[in-house]
Design a protein around this motif. Structure first.
Motif, PDB file in Angstrom:
ATOM      1  N   UNK A 190       0.837  -1.207   0.000  1.00  0.00           N
ATOM      2  CA  UNK A 190       0.000   0.000   0.000  1.00  0.00           C
ATOM      3  C   UNK A 190       0.871   1.256   0.000  1.00  0.00           C
ATOM      4  N   UNK A 191       1.900   1.252   0.829  1.00  0.00           N
ATOM      5  CA  UNK A 191       2.810   2.399   0.902  1.00  0.00           C
ATOM      6  C   UNK A 191       3.507   2.605  -0.436  1.00  0.00           C
ATOM      7  N   UNK A 192       3.967   1.529  -1.055  1.00  0.00           N
ATOM      8  CA  UNK A 192       4.647   1.612  -2.338  1.00  0.00           C
ATOM      9  C   UNK A 192       3.712   2.140  -3.421  1.00  0.00           C
ATOM     10  N   UNK A 193       2.523   1.549  -3.532  1.00  0.00           N
ATOM     11  CA  UNK A 193       1.590   1.942  -4.590  1.00  0.00           C
ATOM     12  C   UNK A 193       1.129   3.391  -4.452  1.00  0.00           C
ATOM     13  N   UNK A 194       1.020   3.867  -3.233  1.00  0.00           N
ATOM     14  CA  UNK A 194       0.592   5.252  -3.015  1.00  0.00           C
ATOM     15  C   UNK A 194       1.728   6.260  -3.135  1.00  0.00           C
ATOM     16  N   UNK A 195       2.958   5.815  -3.097  1.00  0.00           N
ATOM     17  CA  UNK A 195       4.090   6.726  -3.130  1.00  0.00           C
ATOM     18  C   UNK A 195       4.996   6.493  -4.312  1.00  0.00           C
ATOM     19  N   UNK A 196       6.090   5.810  -4.040  1.00  0.00           N
ATOM     20  CA  UNK A 196       7.121   5.556  -5.047  1.00  0.00           C
ATOM     21  C   UNK A 196       6.551   4.888  -6.297  1.00  0.00           C
ATOM     22  N   UNK A 197       5.653   3.953  -6.125  1.00  0.00           N
ATOM     23  CA  UNK A 197       5.069   3.245  -7.267  1.00  0.00           C
ATOM     24  C   UNK A 197       4.269   4.145  -8.179  1.00  0.00           C
ATOM     25  N   UNK A 198       3.549   5.074  -7.586  1.00  0.00           N
ATOM     26  CA  UNK A 198       2.765   6.022  -8.387  1.00  0.00           C
ATOM     27  C   UNK A 198       3.682   6.862  -9.278  1.00  0.00           C
TER      28      UNK A 198
ATOM     29  N   UNK B 143      11.714  -3.032  -7.681  1.00  0.00           N
ATOM     30  CA  UNK B 143      11.153  -3.007  -6.324  1.00  0.00           C
ATOM     31  C   UNK B 143       9.693  -3.461  -6.337  1.00  0.00           C
ATOM     32  N   UNK B 144       8.973  -3.105  -7.399  1.00  0.00           N
ATOM     33  CA  UNK B 144       7.583  -3.543  -7.519  1.00  0.00           C
ATOM     34  C   UNK B 144       7.516  -5.041  -7.830  1.00  0.00           C
ATOM     35  N   UNK B 145       8.377  -5.510  -8.723  1.00  0.00           N
ATOM     36  CA  UNK B 145       8.426  -6.939  -9.051  1.00  0.00           C
ATOM     37  C   UNK B 145       8.713  -7.760  -7.802  1.00  0.00           C
ATOM     38  N   UNK B 146       9.570  -7.248  -6.938  1.00  0.00           N
ATOM     39  CA  UNK B 146       9.884  -7.941  -5.694  1.00  0.00           C
ATOM     40  C   UNK B 146       8.637  -8.095  -4.824  1.00  0.00           C
TER      41      UNK B 146
END
Length: 176
Positions: free
Chosen positions: A39-47, A122-125
């Motif tokens: 959730x943290x990734x998708x809302x921040x760095x991933x976006x 990082x997302x693939x991980x």
């Protein structure tokens, strides 16, 4: 005692033992941590990273994000049901009724699909760890509730509507 009552009785004892085990505590902590991390990734760095992807990779990323979210929410639901059973907040019958709504079969797009090579590592991980976690939860579920029998057959028979739709979209846009 009938055969069915004997099976339910054995299932209850096995379920209680597994859910009260230290391995469940580790699995629960890992699952909830991964939900938070994703959730943290998708809302921040991933976006931010998604905005830099090509159209094809961005579409794959969006579809895979839905799969990831679905997978993690289903795993979290299963873990929470087991914890509620463990604490006595729910009876076995209640857990079984709610567990019937939980699907532990959300696959991921194959790594060979066009666009995967652009997806951030990082997302693939996170995706790969969520798949491993789902497999472990599915195995534990099978051991607790199905005596370890029939899991593969159920997986083969079940379908994934998100995956089916993504395949249809890929075909429609000429990306097999």
């Amino acid at each position: 005692m009938t055969e069915r009552e004997l099976h339910v009785d054995n299932t209850i004892r096995l379920a209680e033992r597994m859910v009260r085990s230290e391995s469940f505590n580790h699995l629960y902590d890992e699952g909830m941590s991964l939900v938070e991390e994703a959730a943290f990734y998708l809302d921040g760095e991933g976006r931010a990273e998604a905005k830099r992807l090509s159209r094809v990779a961005a579409t794959l990323y969006a579809a895979e994000s839905m799969r990831l979210t679905t997978r993690l929410m289903q795993v979290a639901s299963w873990l929470l049901l087991q914890r509620a059973s463990r604490s006595g907040e729910m009876t076995l019958e209640q857990v079984l009724s709610e567990k019937a709504k939980v699907r532990l079969d959300t696959d991921s797009a194959p790594g060979t699909v066009v666009g995967w090579d652009e997806i951030p590592l990082s997302y693939c991980d996170i995706v790969h760890r969520s798949l491993r976690l789902q497999a472990r939860v599915r195995q534990m579920d099978d051991e607790i509730y199905n005596d370890g029998a029939g899991a593969e057959q159920k997986r083969v028979l079940s379908t994934n509507p998100v995956s089916d739709q993504i395949s249809l979209l890929a075909t429609a846009f000429g990306h097999p």
